[in-house]
Design a protein around this motif. Structure first.
Motif, PDB file in Angstrom:
ATOM      1  N   ASP A 112       0.827  -1.200   0.000  1.00  0.00           N
ATOM      2  CA  ASP A 112       0.000   0.000   0.000  1.00  0.00           C
ATOM      3  C   ASP A 112       0.864   1.253   0.000  1.00  0.00           C
ATOM      4  N   LEU A 129      -6.670   8.763   9.066  1.00  0.00           N
ATOM      5  CA  LEU A 129      -7.682   7.885   9.642  1.00  0.00           C
ATOM      6  C   LEU A 129      -7.621   8.092  11.151  1.00  0.00           C
ATOM      7  N   ARG A 138     -14.572   5.345  13.446  1.00  0.00           N
ATOM      8  CA  ARG A 138     -13.547   5.672  12.438  1.00  0.00           C
ATOM      9  C   ARG A 138     -13.956   6.889  11.649  1.00  0.00           C
ATOM     10  N   GLN A 139     -13.018   7.805  11.463  1.00  0.00           N
ATOM     11  CA  GLN A 139     -13.262   8.973  10.630  1.00  0.00           C
ATOM     12  C   GLN A 139     -12.087   9.137   9.680  1.00  0.00           C
ATOM     13  N   LEU A 140     -12.376   9.205   8.380  1.00  0.00           N
ATOM     14  CA  LEU A 140     -11.346   9.508   7.395  1.00  0.00           C
ATOM     15  C   LEU A 140     -11.389  11.019   7.175  1.00  0.00           C
ATOM     16  N   ARG A 170      -6.073   6.640   0.652  1.00  0.00           N
ATOM     17  CA  ARG A 170      -7.369   6.449   1.313  1.00  0.00           C
ATOM     18  C   ARG A 170      -7.696   4.960   1.421  1.00  0.00           C
ATOM     19  N   ALA A 171      -7.459   4.242   0.324  1.00  0.00           N
ATOM     20  CA  ALA A 171      -7.774   2.807   0.321  1.00  0.00           C
ATOM     21  C   ALA A 171      -6.922   2.071   1.358  1.00  0.00           C
ATOM     22  N   LEU A 173      -5.728   3.257   4.123  1.00  0.00           N
ATOM     23  CA  LEU A 173      -6.249   3.547   5.462  1.00  0.00           C
ATOM     24  C   LEU A 173      -7.563   2.817   5.707  1.00  0.00           C
ATOM     25  N   GLU A 174      -8.407   2.783   4.678  1.00  0.00           N
ATOM     26  CA  GLU A 174      -9.709   2.138   4.853  1.00  0.00           C
ATOM     27  C   GLU A 174      -9.570   0.655   5.133  1.00  0.00           C
ATOM     28  N   ARG A 175      -8.530   0.041   4.580  1.00  0.00           N
ATOM     29  CA  ARG A 175      -8.334  -1.393   4.787  1.00  0.00           C
ATOM     30  C   ARG A 175      -7.856  -1.722   6.195  1.00  0.00           C
ATOM     31  N   THR A 177      -7.654  -2.483   9.943  1.00  0.00           N
ATOM     32  CA  THR A 177      -8.635  -2.855  10.950  1.00  0.00           C
ATOM     33  C   THR A 177      -8.295  -2.161  12.266  1.00  0.00           C
TER      34      THR A 177
END
Ligand SMILES: [Zn+2]
Ligand SMILES: [Zn+2]
Length: 186
Positions: A112, A129, A138-140, A170-171, A173-175, A177
């Motif tokens: 990543d 994140l 969670r807040q992006l 972003r992806a 961070l979104e991944r 856990t």
């Protein structure tokens, strides 16, 4: 951009230790091309830092942050002992003193980080994140805000991870856990 030599990295560590008032300044820095999953690691008792040349060649602007990150682990061990959390307030305050956001950017999985480096936008902006350690909310965020958690009302219980702005960052961070974020902060 070429990567700094071991001599240059050792000099930078000496400057960091001086800034942090670490009296025991022994340090060993090495490039280790067998590292796969992290950009760097620290061996606190040995006073050794290993950096990943494959990852950092793709993100050379991160070398000083990663070096400071690992040096701060060794400094925190020498200043405060072994019984402190890896990325707790001692480590974070050393990072701030050195002029770095105390975010655990390089603990994002290597693939990543590479993707984020390739997809780097023209301006060095970041996406954050923010995870509430109390309730997992969670807040992006494009701009980091602290204060009360919208999920549970806890104050300043946030763990923050940072990545380059853009789809790849972003992806990445979104991944992540909640468990991975907590592990990054020890
Ligand atoms: Zn660390
Ligand atoms: Zn919360």
């Amino acid at each position: 951009m070429s990567l700094p030599t071991v001599a240059e990295l050792t000099e930078r560590c000496a400057a960091l230790f001086a800034q942090w008032r670490v009296l025991d300044t022994r340090i060993e820095v090495a490039w280790n091309d067998r590292l796969t999953t992290t950009a760097g690691r620290a061996f606190q008792k040995r006073g050794r830092i290993e950096l990943n040349p494959k990852v950092l060649a793709r993100a050379p602007d991160q070398v000083s942050m990663v070096l400071a990150h690992e040096a701060a682990h060794i400094a925190a061990f020498r200043l405060f002992g072994a019984n402190i959390p890896a990325h707790g307030r001692h480590w974070r305050s050393l990072m701030r003193l050195a002029g770095h956001e105390p975010a655990v950017t390089h603990d994002i999985p290597v693939d990543d980080l590479r993707a984020a480096a390739r997809a780097r936008p023209r301006r060095a902006t970041f996406v954050y994140l923010r995870v509430c350690d109390a309730c997992g909310d969670r807040q992006l965020m494009a701009a980091l805000r602290y204060g009360r958690c919208g999920g549970c009302d806890a104050r300043d219980s946030f763990l923050v991870m940072k990545a380059r702005a853009g789809a790849a960052g972003r992806a990445a961070l979104e991944r992540l856990t909640l468990a991975q974020v907590r592990a990054a902060f020890g």
